[in-house]
Write an enzyme that holds these catalytic residues in place. Structure first.
Site, PDB file in Angstrom:
ATOM      1  N   SER A   1      -3.840  -8.342   1.763  1.00  0.00           N
ATOM      2  CA  SER A   1      -4.100  -6.979   1.313  1.00  0.00           C
ATOM      3  C   SER A   1      -5.602  -6.821   1.078  1.00  0.00           C
ATOM      4  O   SER A   1      -6.395  -7.590   1.629  1.00  0.00           O
ATOM      5  CB  SER A   1      -3.277  -6.685   0.060  1.00  0.00           C
ATOM      6  OG  SER A   1      -3.264  -5.308  -0.220  1.00  0.00           O
ATOM      7  N   ASN A   2      -5.993  -5.864   0.276  1.00  0.00           N
ATOM      8  CA  ASN A   2      -7.419  -5.661  -0.004  1.00  0.00           C
ATOM      9  C   ASN A   2      -7.577  -5.087  -1.408  1.00  0.00           C
ATOM     10  O   ASN A   2      -6.596  -4.851  -2.105  1.00  0.00           O
ATOM     11  CB  ASN A   2      -8.050  -4.756   1.063  1.00  0.00           C
ATOM     12  CG  ASN A   2      -7.375  -3.408   1.100  1.00  0.00           C
ATOM     13  OD1 ASN A   2      -7.394  -2.674   0.110  1.00  0.00           O
ATOM     14  ND2 ASN A   2      -6.734  -3.081   2.210  1.00  0.00           N
ATOM     15  N   ARG A   3      -8.803  -4.833  -1.802  1.00  0.00           N
ATOM     16  CA  ARG A   3      -9.108  -4.515  -3.201  1.00  0.00           C
ATOM     17  C   ARG A   3      -8.868  -3.067  -3.605  1.00  0.00           C
ATOM     18  O   ARG A   3      -9.207  -2.686  -4.717  1.00  0.00           O
ATOM     19  CB  ARG A   3     -10.580  -4.856  -3.477  1.00  0.00           C
ATOM     20  CG  ARG A   3     -10.838  -6.327  -3.601  1.00  0.00           C
ATOM     21  CD  ARG A   3     -12.312  -6.590  -3.849  1.00  0.00           C
ATOM     22  NE  ARG A   3     -12.813  -5.957  -5.050  1.00  0.00           N
ATOM     23  CZ  ARG A   3     -14.093  -5.837  -5.357  1.00  0.00           C
ATOM     24  NH1 ARG A   3     -15.013  -6.304  -4.532  1.00  0.00           N
ATOM     25  NH2 ARG A   3     -14.476  -5.257  -6.476  1.00  0.00           N
ATOM     26  N   SER A   4      -8.340  -2.242  -2.717  1.00  0.00           N
ATOM     27  CA  SER A   4      -8.192  -0.826  -3.070  1.00  0.00           C
ATOM     28  C   SER A   4      -7.320  -0.633  -4.323  1.00  0.00           C
ATOM     29  O   SER A   4      -6.225  -1.182  -4.411  1.00  0.00           O
ATOM     30  CB  SER A   4      -7.559  -0.072  -1.903  1.00  0.00           C
ATOM     31  OG  SER A   4      -7.254   1.236  -2.301  1.00  0.00           O
TER      32      SER A   4
ATOM     33  N   ALA B   1      -6.878   2.308   2.155  1.00  0.00           N
ATOM     34  CA  ALA B   1      -7.573   1.152   2.722  1.00  0.00           C
ATOM     35  C   ALA B   1      -6.533   0.357   3.505  1.00  0.00           C
ATOM     36  O   ALA B   1      -5.878  -0.542   2.976  1.00  0.00           O
ATOM     37  CB  ALA B   1      -8.183   0.317   1.608  1.00  0.00           C
TER      38      ALA B   1
END
Ligand code: C5P
Length: 212
Positions: free
Chosen positions: A21-24, A89
């Site tokens: 995943s990512n930091r959004s 994101a």
């Protein structure tokens, strides 16, 4: 207007308990959805997994998990819509294979093979018609340069570009420093402001682009 907003990260599962995943945090997209509601628009929020509450007054809230879920949900949502603000994101890659059972420590692969996810904006912009499409460009260097190319490739009406490494901009914080990049190449750099304030400016841009 009927405005669709996407927000948050997507999750791409490796096995039932692990994902990429990512930091959004979802804050920017949720602020846009809230500003759209407050401006009196019928607002649909399609969101990846986040830990913040959905704004009140939405016409619909559609939770999704993966990029492919998000594409399917947005295909439906944009059908009767006037505008799409794509603040999500989206994970660019997913594991080539998701294992159906938990991978045990002893059998951990040395590497995870990846394959690209669909570019949601590029896919949806093929049937865009007169709808207004706004994208985001979160970069770690020269945000505007990357944004102009993105705008053309994804046939967008506006890109909100920001350098996510600058203090007060980008992930998790409540403020942002953004530049509007338009199809004619013109740019407008905005000062540091709250995501709520930037969201109101984005909604005003959408209204102007739609001729409302
Ligand atoms: O190319 P890049 O990911 O930087 O572009 C960012 C914009 O494109 C954002 O508006 C994001 O929501 C959207 N995007 C998308 N599908 C992807 C990746 C990004 O629609 N697979």
């Amino acid at each position: 207007m009927r405005i669709v907003v996407s927000a948050g990260p997507t999750r791409e599962f490796v096995d039932p308990v692990r994902f990429l995943s990512n930091r959004s945090s979802g804050k920017m997209g949720y602020a846009v959805a809230q500003a759209a509601v407050e401006a009196g628009h019928e607002t649909v929020l399609v969101s990846g997994p986040v830990s913040i509450p959905a704004p009140r007054g939405l016409a619909a809230f559609v939770p999704v998990v993966s990029a492919r879920d998000m594409l399917a949900a947005l295909r439906k949502a944009v059908k009767g819509a006037d505008a799409l603000v794509m603040a999500a994101a989206v994970a660019d890659f997913r594991p080539a294979r998701a294992c159906r059972r938990k991978i045990h420590k002893g059998e951990m692969p040395g590497a995870i093979a990846l394959k690209p996810n669909p570019d949601i904006l590029a896919a949806l912009s093929r049937g865009k018609g007169r709808r207004v499409f706004v994208g985001f460009a979160a970069e770690t260097e020269r945000a505007e340069a990357g944004a102009a190319a993105k705008l053309r490739r994804k046939k967008l009406d506006l890109i909100v570009a920001n350098d996510v490494t600058r203090p007060g901009a980008g992930f998790e914080v409540d403020t942002n420093i953004a530049t509007f990049v338009r199809p004619d190449g013109s740019t407008e750099t905005l000062p540091l402001m709250s995501k709520a304030e930037l969201a109101r400016k984005i909604v005003a841009q959408v209204e102007a682009l739609a001729g409302v």
